[in-house]
Design a protein around this motif. Structure first.
Motif, PDB file in Angstrom:
ATOM      1  N   ASP A  10     -13.688   2.578 -10.381  1.00 17.13           N
ATOM      2  CA  ASP A  10     -13.471   1.226 -10.381  1.00 17.13           C
ATOM      3  C   ASP A  10     -11.807   0.998 -10.477  1.00 17.13           C
ATOM      4  O   ASP A  10     -11.154   0.285 -10.102  1.00 17.13           O
ATOM      5  N   TYR A  11     -11.386   2.019 -11.512  1.00 14.68           N
ATOM      6  CA  TYR A  11      -9.890   2.253 -11.621  1.00 14.68           C
ATOM      7  C   TYR A  11      -9.195   2.370 -10.263  1.00 14.68           C
ATOM      8  O   TYR A  11      -8.017   1.928 -10.035  1.00 14.68           O
ATOM      9  N   PHE A  12      -9.678   3.354  -9.635  1.00 10.50           N
ATOM     10  CA  PHE A  12      -8.977   3.788  -8.379  1.00 10.50           C
ATOM     11  C   PHE A  12      -9.219   2.662  -7.413  1.00 10.50           C
ATOM     12  O   PHE A  12      -8.151   2.430  -6.593  1.00 10.50           O
ATOM     13  N   PHE A  13     -10.093   1.911  -7.415  1.00 10.52           N
ATOM     14  CA  PHE A  13     -10.068   0.713  -6.564  1.00 10.52           C
ATOM     15  C   PHE A  13      -9.136  -0.320  -6.907  1.00 10.52           C
ATOM     16  O   PHE A  13      -8.219  -0.674  -6.033  1.00 10.52           O
ATOM     17  N   ASP A  14      -8.845  -0.728  -8.340  1.00 11.19           N
ATOM     18  CA  ASP A  14      -7.969  -1.550  -8.639  1.00 11.19           C
ATOM     19  C   ASP A  14      -6.492  -1.021  -7.969  1.00 11.19           C
ATOM     20  O   ASP A  14      -5.590  -1.681  -7.906  1.00 11.19           O
ATOM     21  N   LEU A  15      -6.370   0.471  -8.738  1.00 13.56           N
ATOM     22  CA  LEU A  15      -4.916   0.824  -8.285  1.00 13.56           C
ATOM     23  C   LEU A  15      -4.728   1.064  -6.882  1.00 13.56           C
ATOM     24  O   LEU A  15      -3.722   0.710  -6.457  1.00 13.56           O
ATOM     25  N   GLN A  61       1.347  -4.846   1.525  1.00 14.32           N
ATOM     26  CA  GLN A  61       0.250  -4.851   2.430  1.00 14.32           C
ATOM     27  C   GLN A  61      -0.836  -5.946   2.152  1.00 14.32           C
ATOM     28  O   GLN A  61      -1.160  -6.127   0.834  1.00 14.32           O
ATOM     29  N   GLU A  62      -0.973  -6.541   3.023  1.00 12.69           N
ATOM     30  CA  GLU A  62      -2.227  -7.671   3.035  1.00 12.69           C
ATOM     31  C   GLU A  62      -3.588  -6.854   3.004  1.00 12.69           C
ATOM     32  O   GLU A  62      -3.837  -5.760   3.772  1.00 12.69           O
ATOM     33  N   GLU A  63      -4.346  -7.402   2.092  1.00  6.94           N
ATOM     34  CA  GLU A  63      -5.716  -6.787   2.197  1.00  6.94           C
ATOM     35  C   GLU A  63      -6.539  -7.225   3.270  1.00  6.94           C
ATOM     36  O   GLU A  63      -6.492  -8.557   3.716  1.00  6.94           O
ATOM     37  N   TYR A  70      -3.387  -2.540  -6.197  1.00  7.53           N
ATOM     38  CA  TYR A  70      -2.027  -2.718  -6.735  1.00  7.53           C
ATOM     39  C   TYR A  70      -1.085  -2.001  -6.053  1.00  7.53           C
ATOM     40  O   TYR A  70       0.020  -2.624  -5.618  1.00  7.53           O
ATOM     41  N   VAL A  71      -1.312  -0.829  -5.719  1.00  7.89           N
ATOM     42  CA  VAL A  71      -0.215  -0.135  -4.569  1.00  7.89           C
ATOM     43  C   VAL A  71       0.051  -0.519  -3.343  1.00  7.89           C
ATOM     44  O   VAL A  71       1.156  -0.591  -2.999  1.00  7.89           O
ATOM     45  N   ASN A  72      -1.144  -1.357  -2.895  1.00  6.82           N
ATOM     46  CA  ASN A  72      -1.019  -1.902  -1.499  1.00  6.82           C
ATOM     47  C   ASN A  72      -0.215  -3.244  -1.730  1.00  6.82           C
ATOM     48  O   ASN A  72       0.628  -3.575  -0.957  1.00  6.82           O
TER      49      ASN A  72
END
Length: 81
Positions: A59-64, A74-76, A67-69
């Motif tokens: 979950d942390y990697f998902f949020d990270l 970068q648009e999601e 955030y990096v994007n």
């Protein structure tokens, strides 16, 4: 706080750094699933906090990645299934 709340599923990707973090997330999820399967197949008990940790780490990697994007402008990409 800087990210918009999610209202849709998003596709992994974005900037190169964001995409790499998404790979970390999917690898972490794979390890989590493998640990659960190992437990079931070999009837070995794995500390539940370790499985929970892997889940929270992914979950942390998902949020990270989000955030990096965001930092890279970068648009999601919304998943349209």
């Amino acid at each position: 706080e800087k990210l918009k709340p999610l209202a849709n599923f998003i596709l992994p990707g974005g900037s190169e750094a964001g995409a790499v973090v998404h790979v970390c997330r999917t690898t972490c999820r794979r390890v989590e699933r493998s640990a659960v399967l190992f437990q079931e197949e070999y009837e070995k008990e794995i500390d539940p906090t370790q499985i929970a940790y892997l889940n929270r780490l992914s979950d942390y990697f998902f949020d990270l990645a989000r955030y990096v994007n965001f930092l890279n402008g970068q648009e999601e990409t919304i998943w349209k299934g």
